[in-house]
Design a protein around this motif. Structure first.
Motif, PDB file in Angstrom:
ATOM      1  N   UNK A  63       0.822  -1.194   0.000  1.00  0.00           N
ATOM      2  CA  UNK A  63       0.000   0.000   0.000  1.00  0.00           C
ATOM      3  C   UNK A  63       0.862   1.252   0.000  1.00  0.00           C
ATOM      4  N   UNK A  64       1.945   1.224   0.787  1.00  0.00           N
ATOM      5  CA  UNK A  64       2.855   2.360   0.801  1.00  0.00           C
ATOM      6  C   UNK A  64       3.531   2.501  -0.551  1.00  0.00           C
ATOM      7  N   UNK A  65       3.859   1.377  -1.193  1.00  0.00           N
ATOM      8  CA  UNK A  65       4.488   1.447  -2.505  1.00  0.00           C
ATOM      9  C   UNK A  65       3.585   2.196  -3.485  1.00  0.00           C
ATOM     10  N   UNK A  66       2.294   1.905  -3.449  1.00  0.00           N
ATOM     11  CA  UNK A  66       1.369   2.588  -4.338  1.00  0.00           C
ATOM     12  C   UNK A  66       1.342   4.083  -4.023  1.00  0.00           C
ATOM     13  N   UNK A  67       1.381   4.419  -2.748  1.00  0.00           N
ATOM     14  CA  UNK A  67       1.404   5.822  -2.350  1.00  0.00           C
ATOM     15  C   UNK A  67       2.679   6.508  -2.826  1.00  0.00           C
ATOM     16  N   UNK A  68       3.801   5.811  -2.724  1.00  0.00           N
ATOM     17  CA  UNK A  68       5.069   6.381  -3.169  1.00  0.00           C
ATOM     18  C   UNK A  68       5.059   6.601  -4.676  1.00  0.00           C
ATOM     19  N   UNK A  69       4.567   5.626  -5.421  1.00  0.00           N
ATOM     20  CA  UNK A  69       4.505   5.760  -6.875  1.00  0.00           C
ATOM     21  C   UNK A  69       3.581   6.912  -7.272  1.00  0.00           C
ATOM     22  N   UNK A  70       2.486   7.068  -6.545  1.00  0.00           N
ATOM     23  CA  UNK A  70       1.571   8.180  -6.804  1.00  0.00           C
ATOM     24  C   UNK A  70       2.270   9.510  -6.567  1.00  0.00           C
ATOM     25  N   UNK A  71       2.993   9.588  -5.483  1.00  0.00           N
ATOM     26  CA  UNK A  71       3.728  10.808  -5.159  1.00  0.00           C
ATOM     27  C   UNK A  71       4.753  11.130  -6.231  1.00  0.00           C
ATOM     28  N   UNK A  72       5.463  10.116  -6.698  1.00  0.00           N
ATOM     29  CA  UNK A  72       6.521  10.336  -7.674  1.00  0.00           C
ATOM     30  C   UNK A  72       5.972  10.663  -9.066  1.00  0.00           C
ATOM     31  N   UNK A  73       4.850  10.030  -9.445  1.00  0.00           N
ATOM     32  CA  UNK A  73       4.307  10.293 -10.778  1.00  0.00           C
ATOM     33  C   UNK A  73       3.785  11.723 -10.881  1.00  0.00           C
ATOM     34  N   UNK A  74       3.419  12.297  -9.737  1.00  0.00           N
ATOM     35  CA  UNK A  74       2.932  13.675  -9.736  1.00  0.00           C
ATOM     36  C   UNK A  74       4.054  14.692  -9.907  1.00  0.00           C
ATOM     37  N   UNK A  75       5.289  14.242  -9.849  1.00  0.00           N
ATOM     38  CA  UNK A  75       6.409  15.172 -10.044  1.00  0.00           C
ATOM     39  C   UNK A  75       6.513  15.650 -11.481  1.00  0.00           C
ATOM     40  N   UNK A  76       6.032  14.847 -12.408  1.00  0.00           N
ATOM     41  CA  UNK A  76       6.115  15.213 -13.822  1.00  0.00           C
ATOM     42  C   UNK A  76       5.278  16.474 -14.076  1.00  0.00           C
ATOM     43  N   UNK A  77       5.894  17.456 -14.693  1.00  0.00           N
ATOM     44  CA  UNK A  77       5.199  18.697 -15.053  1.00  0.00           C
ATOM     45  C   UNK A  77       5.032  18.695 -16.571  1.00  0.00           C
ATOM     46  N   UNK A  78       3.794  18.562 -17.001  1.00  0.00           N
ATOM     47  CA  UNK A  78       3.517  18.410 -18.420  1.00  0.00           C
ATOM     48  C   UNK A  78       2.948  19.708 -19.000  1.00  0.00           C
TER      49      UNK A  78
END
Length: 234
Positions: free
Chosen positions: A204-219
């Motif tokens: 569950x934390x892994x999913x949260x971490x991936x969510x946090x990291x994917x939001x770093x992308x500025x498109x």
């Protein structure tokens, strides 16, 4: 190696009539007042925002778009046994970034639909698991848009060595450029050497971490503007 997209290219793509309003479903490259939120609309966005392969997108059904009961995070589930992947390391859960959620992808493609319906109507034959049909449609759109511009811009969408799949490269480079660790970026793209497993603190934390990291992308996408464009009523 495929030629990658850059910020200027993507800015032009996501401000073109396909996303900001076109004349009709048959004249997508010409400016108009509404959009058709079909596969040609969604797939470039999904590849750019998540890094999914076309071969993965082609197999997605409504049931593969899920909401985690604990975290509330919406994600695409590539662990499903019905999805055929080349390597076990490609099995993963890809969080949906806020950009796609704000474009109402869940309400438009998930809620109220049959679980086994294709998530995107790609107009493809059953054996087209590589996404050739949608890739060719995207290529034709880019070429038609460039022709309609009559060289009013120095940026061109259509380049012979670059296509829909190349948007994955942009996504990866954007993540790495924003400080996302290589291992995490490769996990999101399904390029890691080992399958996405359970981290020491739980999946569950892994999913949260991936969510946090994917939001770093500025498109270079004006999400509020795209969301405000009315849907074409056929």
């Amino acid at each position: 190696m495929r030629e990658s997209w850059n910020q200027d290219d993507l800015g032009l793509l996501f401000s073109s009539p396909l996303y900001t309003g076109c004349q009709s479903p048959y004249k997508r490259h010409l400016p108009g007042s509404s959009v058709s939120r079909d596969a040609l609309y969604w797939v470039p966005l999904v590849v750019t925002c998540t890094g999914l392969r076309l071969s993965e997108i082609c197999q997605l059904q409504v049931r593969h778009l899920k909401r985690d009961d604990v975290t509330g995070i919406w994600f695409i589930d590539l662990f499903d046994r019905h999805i055929q992947l080349l390597h076990a390391s490609q099995k993963r859960r890809v969080p949906l970034p806020n950009a796609l959620l704000e474009l109402n992808i869940v309400s438009l493609l998930h809620i109220g639909r049959e679980r086994v319906a294709p998530l995107f109507d790609l107009g493809a034959k059953p054996f087209d698991r590589g996404g050739e049909v949608i890739a060719e449609r995207f290529k034709r759109y880019c070429s038609s848009f460039d022709s309609a511009q009559q060289f009013e811009t120095t940026v061109a969408l259509h380049k012979s060595e670059r296509g829909l799949q190349s948007l994955r490269s942009y996504f990866y480079e954007e993540l790495r450029g924003r400080g996302v660790a290589k291992r995490c970026a490769e996990t999101l793209l399904g390029n890691q050497s080992e399958p996405q497993g359970i981290c020491p603190f739980g999946d569950k934390l892994r999913l949260e971490v991936l969510k946090q990291e994917i939001e770093r992308a500025i498109l270079p996408i004006n999400i509020p503007h795209l969301a405000s464009i009315p849907e074409r009523i056929e």
